[in-house]
Design a protein around this motif. Sequence first.
Motif, PDB file in Angstrom:
ATOM      1  N   ALA A  65       7.731  -0.203   8.597  1.00 55.54           N
ATOM      2  CA  ALA A  65       9.130   0.237   8.539  1.00 55.54           C
ATOM      3  C   ALA A  65       9.794  -0.244   7.252  1.00 55.54           C
ATOM      4  CB  ALA A  65       9.891  -0.273   9.762  1.00 55.54           C
ATOM      5  N   LEU A  66       9.544  -1.499   6.886  1.00 51.74           N
ATOM      6  CA  LEU A  66      10.126  -2.045   5.657  1.00 51.74           C
ATOM      7  C   LEU A  66       9.589  -1.309   4.429  1.00 51.74           C
ATOM      8  CD1 LEU A  66      12.055  -4.291   4.773  1.00 51.74           C
ATOM      9  CD2 LEU A  66      10.073  -5.803   4.585  1.00 51.74           C
ATOM     10  N   GLY A  67       8.278  -1.055   4.417  1.00 48.46           N
ATOM     11  CA  GLY A  67       7.670  -0.319   3.304  1.00 48.46           C
ATOM     12  C   GLY A  67       8.168   1.111   3.224  1.00 48.46           C
ATOM     13  N   GLY A  68       8.279   1.788   4.381  1.00 46.97           N
ATOM     14  CA  GLY A  68       8.784   3.167   4.398  1.00 46.97           C
ATOM     15  C   GLY A  68      10.214   3.250   3.915  1.00 46.97           C
ATOM     16  N   LEU A  69      11.036   2.298   4.332  1.00 49.26           N
ATOM     17  CA  LEU A  69      12.436   2.264   3.904  1.00 49.26           C
ATOM     18  C   LEU A  69      12.545   2.044   2.401  1.00 49.26           C
ATOM     19  CD1 LEU A  69      15.407   2.286   4.859  1.00 49.26           C
ATOM     20  CD2 LEU A  69      15.217  -0.191   5.109  1.00 49.26           C
ATOM     21  N   CYS A  70      11.801   1.073   1.883  1.00 46.28           N
ATOM     22  CA  CYS A  70      11.864   0.777   0.441  1.00 46.28           C
ATOM     23  C   CYS A  70      11.267   1.902  -0.395  1.00 46.28           C
ATOM     24  CB  CYS A  70      11.149  -0.540   0.149  1.00 46.28           C
ATOM     25  SG  CYS A  70      11.966  -1.985   0.824  1.00 46.28           S
ATOM     26  N   TRP A  71      10.134   2.442   0.054  1.00 46.34           N
ATOM     27  CA  TRP A  71       9.464   3.483  -0.726  1.00 46.34           C
ATOM     28  C   TRP A  71      10.236   4.795  -0.694  1.00 46.34           C
ATOM     29  CZ3 TRP A  71       6.843   7.864   1.446  1.00 46.34           C
ATOM     30  CH2 TRP A  71       6.191   8.658   0.493  1.00 46.34           C
ATOM     31  N   ALA A  72      10.412   5.372   0.496  1.00 45.33           N
ATOM     32  CA  ALA A  72      11.070   6.679   0.601  1.00 45.33           C
ATOM     33  C   ALA A  72      12.538   6.576   0.235  1.00 45.33           C
ATOM     34  CB  ALA A  72      10.903   7.240   2.017  1.00 45.33           C
ATOM     35  N   GLY A  73      13.225   5.574   0.787  1.00 47.68           N
ATOM     36  CA  GLY A  73      14.643   5.399   0.464  1.00 47.68           C
ATOM     37  C   GLY A  73      14.857   5.065  -0.994  1.00 47.68           C
ATOM     38  N   GLY A  74      13.995   4.216  -1.529  1.00 42.91           N
ATOM     39  CA  GLY A  74      14.119   3.824  -2.940  1.00 42.91           C
ATOM     40  C   GLY A  74      13.929   4.988  -3.888  1.00 42.91           C
TER      41      GLY A  74
ATOM     42  N   GLY B 246       0.807  -1.210   0.000  1.00 44.55           N
ATOM     43  CA  GLY B 246       0.000   0.000   0.000  1.00 44.55           C
ATOM     44  C   GLY B 246       0.843   1.264   0.000  1.00 44.55           C
ATOM     45  N   ARG B 247       2.051   1.163   0.503  1.00 44.51           N
ATOM     46  CA  ARG B 247       2.977   2.300   0.536  1.00 44.51           C
ATOM     47  C   ARG B 247       3.272   2.818  -0.874  1.00 44.51           C
ATOM     48  NH1 ARG B 247       4.603   5.787   4.098  1.00 44.51           N
ATOM     49  NH2 ARG B 247       4.952   4.207   5.666  1.00 44.51           N
ATOM     50  N   PHE B 248       3.220   1.956  -1.879  1.00 51.20           N
ATOM     51  CA  PHE B 248       3.598   2.329  -3.237  1.00 51.20           C
ATOM     52  C   PHE B 248       2.413   2.805  -4.084  1.00 51.20           C
ATOM     53  CE2 PHE B 248       6.786  -0.486  -1.582  1.00 51.20           C
ATOM     54  CZ  PHE B 248       7.971   0.116  -1.972  1.00 51.20           C
ATOM     55  N   ILE B 249       1.213   2.788  -3.519  1.00 46.71           N
ATOM     56  CA  ILE B 249       0.012   3.225  -4.247  1.00 46.71           C
ATOM     57  C   ILE B 249      -0.493   4.499  -3.577  1.00 46.71           C
ATOM     58  CG2 ILE B 249      -2.315   2.578  -4.966  1.00 46.71           C
ATOM     59  CD1 ILE B 249      -1.365  -0.386  -4.699  1.00 46.71           C
ATOM     60  N   ALA B 250      -0.472   5.601  -4.338  1.00 42.44           N
ATOM     61  CA  ALA B 250      -0.688   6.930  -3.765  1.00 42.44           C
ATOM     62  C   ALA B 250      -1.935   7.035  -2.894  1.00 42.44           C
ATOM     63  CB  ALA B 250      -0.722   7.974  -4.880  1.00 42.44           C
ATOM     64  N   VAL B 251      -3.094   6.642  -3.382  1.00 38.75           N
ATOM     65  CA  VAL B 251      -4.329   6.808  -2.617  1.00 38.75           C
ATOM     66  C   VAL B 251      -4.329   5.879  -1.408  1.00 38.75           C
ATOM     67  CG1 VAL B 251      -6.842   6.598  -2.705  1.00 38.75           C
ATOM     68  CG2 VAL B 251      -5.613   7.561  -4.642  1.00 38.75           C
ATOM     69  N   LEU B 252      -3.927   4.650  -1.602  1.00 39.37           N
ATOM     70  CA  LEU B 252      -3.902   3.687  -0.501  1.00 39.37           C
ATOM     71  C   LEU B 252      -2.904   4.096   0.571  1.00 39.37           C
ATOM     72  CD1 LEU B 252      -5.126   1.071   0.511  1.00 39.37           C
ATOM     73  CD2 LEU B 252      -3.443  -0.186  -0.834  1.00 39.37           C
ATOM     74  N   ARG B 253      -1.793   4.720   0.159  1.00 40.70           N
ATOM     75  CA  ARG B 253      -0.761   5.144   1.107  1.00 40.70           C
ATOM     76  C   ARG B 253      -1.326   6.077   2.181  1.00 40.70           C
ATOM     77  NH1 ARG B 253       2.914   6.399  -2.353  1.00 40.70           N
ATOM     78  NH2 ARG B 253       2.348   8.556  -2.696  1.00 40.70           N
ATOM     79  N   MET B 254      -2.291   6.904   1.804  1.00 41.74           N
ATOM     80  CA  MET B 254      -2.854   7.861   2.761  1.00 41.74           C
ATOM     81  C   MET B 254      -3.762   7.182   3.787  1.00 41.74           C
ATOM     82  SD  MET B 254      -3.693  11.287   0.545  1.00 41.74           S
ATOM     83  CE  MET B 254      -5.106  10.570  -0.229  1.00 41.74           C
TER      84      MET B 254
END
Length: 198
Positions: A126-135, A97-105
Amino acid sequence: MGIVVMLESMGFPLPAESLIITGALFCATTHKLSITGVIIAAVAGAIMGDNFGYLIGRALGLKLLQKYGPKFGLTPERLLLGRYVFLKHGGSVVFFGRFIAVLRMFVALLAGANHMPWHTFLWHNALGGLCWAGGYAIGTYLLGNEVLKLSGPVGIGFGICAIIIIGGSFLFLKRNEKRLTEEAMKAAEKDDRLRITP
């Protein structure tokens, strides 16, 4: 930057993804800002924002869903089904969900409202935040100005994939709602975490 990313993760409609890309691009082209600082701010904001969103959802979400949900077709059975899905597959929902704009919210609020176990949420968040923002930050920094040429087609591609995934999930749930609800009701008899108490 971290504050905007945090607020978007809590459910506010803000352009966090664009801000991460812009910050990383500024680092790559001017070298006046440290990419490490951008990555730390973006990842910390993403993780903190989702945790705040989870806590808000946990405290208020279920009550609001129970009160106003029936007006939008969210019956008690569908609410139980939502809790069942988050209990069984919540980690994947939170991570992807971290990678899908609407779902992320909304994913953190929904995870909290559905009483997803916090330790499971924390790990996948934490894993999603690291991969999404860091990536996004590292990818933009390494690609530099090329990211501007790629962002349009890649964004369209991600958008199409998101629509297919969300649409497919919706159709699957719609076609299997009765069977999954029966599964959820049987599971609720054995598992106290699925019982809805206001």
